[in-house]
Design an enzyme around this catalytic site. Structure first.
Site, PDB file in Angstrom:
ATOM      1  CB  SER A  55      -0.955   0.004   1.200  1.00 32.16           C
ATOM      2  OG  SER A  55      -0.246   0.306   2.380  1.00 32.16           O
ATOM      3  CE  LYS A  92      -2.703   2.350   4.236  1.00 27.54           C
ATOM      4  NZ  LYS A  92      -1.965   1.186   4.738  1.00 27.54           N
TER       5      LYS A  92
END
Lengths: 141, 421
Positions: A55, A92
């Site tokens: 990701s 993230k």
């Protein structure tokens, strides 16, 4: 004064030169670069982790990347963070303004996550370095 | 003014740091060999799990309440403890590390600092930087600081800091604390005090000094002074040199196999020798002990120990193993005895520099000392026990049970936290 000079001269050579010329570099010697010192500003609050998953590939974090996490840094908008969302770790981009907060992946295949009040959310630490082996980067092509 | 900083449920907090899904869930940590409960999260305390409960007796309770059980991971706890202590010493360098999860700070030179504010800042910093929650008690003496710490945990949980700044606050705290909960009061003295109608720390502080001296001896008087705000306990900034060093473990399973016990004893002896070398000491006597499991009533019971004097005080692995195995040979009984525990204690520890050489000692130790130095260097570089004596073996047949061991997240590159992203 003389004594001090002698002492200094001895301490800069830690090997003996029985004959011949002393090294002209001796007076200019410096400590070799130490990546621990360069990369880790706060050793007491820095931890090392390893990633699995894709990701964050566009933030140069392929699978198997090792990340240095510094807990002492207060996270700000745009930092890459190790966060805990409902008890699970994730890495993230952190996007935030005065009202809201998001976790943004660096891969279009993944969705942004808006942090809502029902979620249990904390930032565990801020990513300060990414260490990758070039062999692990093929997925980024 | 002194501060006592104490990590909350330290071992459980260490495990949670790397498994945050266990926050708000009951967590317990078991002693070596998964024996008894030695640490509990608040949720586990609320379930009525008591310290020291044997794990096998609580299995049903654990299962029913979804209690998360860990074997003790001292490598991890040790590293996190060091991080906490060093973080504290960056605030106040005058520090006494009291245990793996407690430290006293000497704040007596901070005349113009708001100590409550400082305490709150220290607490916040440790939680943020290391991730371990702490409580802080600040008071005029060590005993009161310890009490203030407990008071902070009980009464001001959200703040986590209690500063016994003046008489009113000190009295409030003293009146709250039962005699059993005063630092340094043994069960016997607690009973004696209760029988005399003395129930709280406040009652103790109000006692006349004569009564204290007569009934509680000098130690009691020292405590009485401490409760009245007169510092009477020495500071130990540098931990004193240990007189004895003990390494002992339960065997992973009961054993009557001499070879396995020999292996365990060799490893315990080697560990003692290493501890001695690390602090620059030597020992003058080596003790070995073995014992069967007293709880297994159906088994034949035996336990014995023996102390051998060293010819010359030593810290060499080879020699200490030698003494230990010689002792083991003497006390070991074969056949029907199933041993549960064995260990090595080295006695009369003195600094290496104070060794007297035995006149009749003909051993040339220079070679052995060089060997030990090289071994330590290699083991430091390549990992514990990379080079070892052959009797120590590599298969660790006596290995402890540690079925719920978490990873060495901070000290082993192969065990670092893996995160799915």
């Amino acid at each position: 004064m003389k004594e001090i000079l002698t002492e200094t001269a001895i301490s800069s050579f830690d090997f003996k030169v029985p004959a011949g010329f002393p090294s002209p570099a001796a007076d200019y010697s410096e400590e070799r670069i130490d990546l621990n010192k360069t990369l880790i500003k706060h050793p007491l609050s820095t931890f090392l982790i390893e990633c699995e998953g894709t990701s964050m590939v566009n933030a140069f974090i392929p699978p198997k990347a090792k990340l240095l996490i510094d807990r002492s840094i207060t996270p700000k908008n745009g930092d890459i963070v190790l966060a805990v969302l409902n008890g699970e770790f994730t890495v993230k981009y952190l996007k935030k303004n005065d009202f809201k907060c998001w976790l943004i992946p660096a891969n279009k295949k993944y969705k942004e996550i808006e942090i809502t009040q029902e979620m249990e959310f904390t930032v565990w630490g801020v990513v300060t370095s990414v260490i990758i082996n070039p062999n692990d980067t093929k997925c980024m092509l | 003014m002194y501060a006592l900083i104490d990590c909350n449920n330290f071992y459980a907090s260490c495990e949670r740091l790397f498994q945050p899904k266990l926050n708000h869930k009951p967590v317990v940590v078991l002693s070596n060999n998964d024996g008894c409960v030695i640490a509990r999260s608040d949720e586990a305390k609320a379930l009525g799990i008591v310290m020291g409960t044997p794990a096998y007796m609580s299995e049903d309770l654990f299962k029913k309440n979804d209690v998360h059980v860990f074997s003790s991971n001292y490598t991890l706890y040790g590293d996190l403890s060091e991080r906490v202590m060093k973080t504290l010493s960056e605030f106040i360098p005058k520090m006494e590390v009291y245990s793996i999860d407690e430290a006293f700070l000497d704040m007596s030179e901070l005349y113009y600092t708001d100590l409550l504010e400082l305490g709150i800042k220290i607490r916040k910093t440790v939680i943020q930087n290391v991730g371990i929650p702490v409580s802080i008690g600040i008071a005029p003496t060590k005993t009161l600081a310890k009490m203030a710490n407990r008071y902070a945990k009980k009464k001001y949980k959200d703040v986590g800091v209690f500063y016994a700044a003046d008489e009113r606050l000190i009295n409030e705290m003293l009146a709250f604390t039962e005699v059993e909960d005063i630092w340094g009061i043994g069960r016997q003295y607690a009973v004696l005090l209760r029988n005399n109608g003395i129930n709280t720390a406040k009652d103790v502080a109000d006692l006349p000094p004569d009564w204290v001296r007569r009934n509680l001896s000098v130690v009691g008087l020292r405590m009485w002074n401490e409760l009245r705000g007169v510092p009477s306990i020495e500071w130990e900034f540098v931990p004193g040199r240990k007189k004895n060093i003990c390494t002992s473990r339960s065997l992973g399973s009961l054993s009557n196999n001499y070879s396995i016990i020999k292996e365990a004893i060799s490893n315990h002896a080697a560990r003692c020798a290493l501890k001695l070398r690390n602090e620059g000491s030597v020992c003058q006597a080596v003790n070995v002990f073995i014992s069967t499991n007293p709880h297994k009533v159906e088994h034949k019971q035996y336990s014995h120990s023996i102390t051998l004097q060293c010819e010359t005080a030593t810290n060499l692995t080879k020699e200490i193993i030698g003494y230990a195995l010689k002792g083991l040979q003497i006390i070991f009984k074969k056949n029907d005895y199933f041993y549960m525990k064995c260990g090595v204690i080295v006695y009369n520890v003195i600094p290496e520099t104070e060794v007297q050489i035995n006149m009749f000692d003909t051993t040339n130790r220079t070679k052995d000392k060089t060997l030990a130095k090289v071994m330590d260097k290699v083991n430091n570089l390549m990992g514990k026990d990379t080079i070892r004596m052959a009797v120590q073996r590599f298969d660790r047949r006596y290995k402890l049970r540690a079925e719920h061991l978490s990873k060495k997240y901070t000290t082993n590159i192969n065990e670092i936290l893996k995160v799915k992203i």
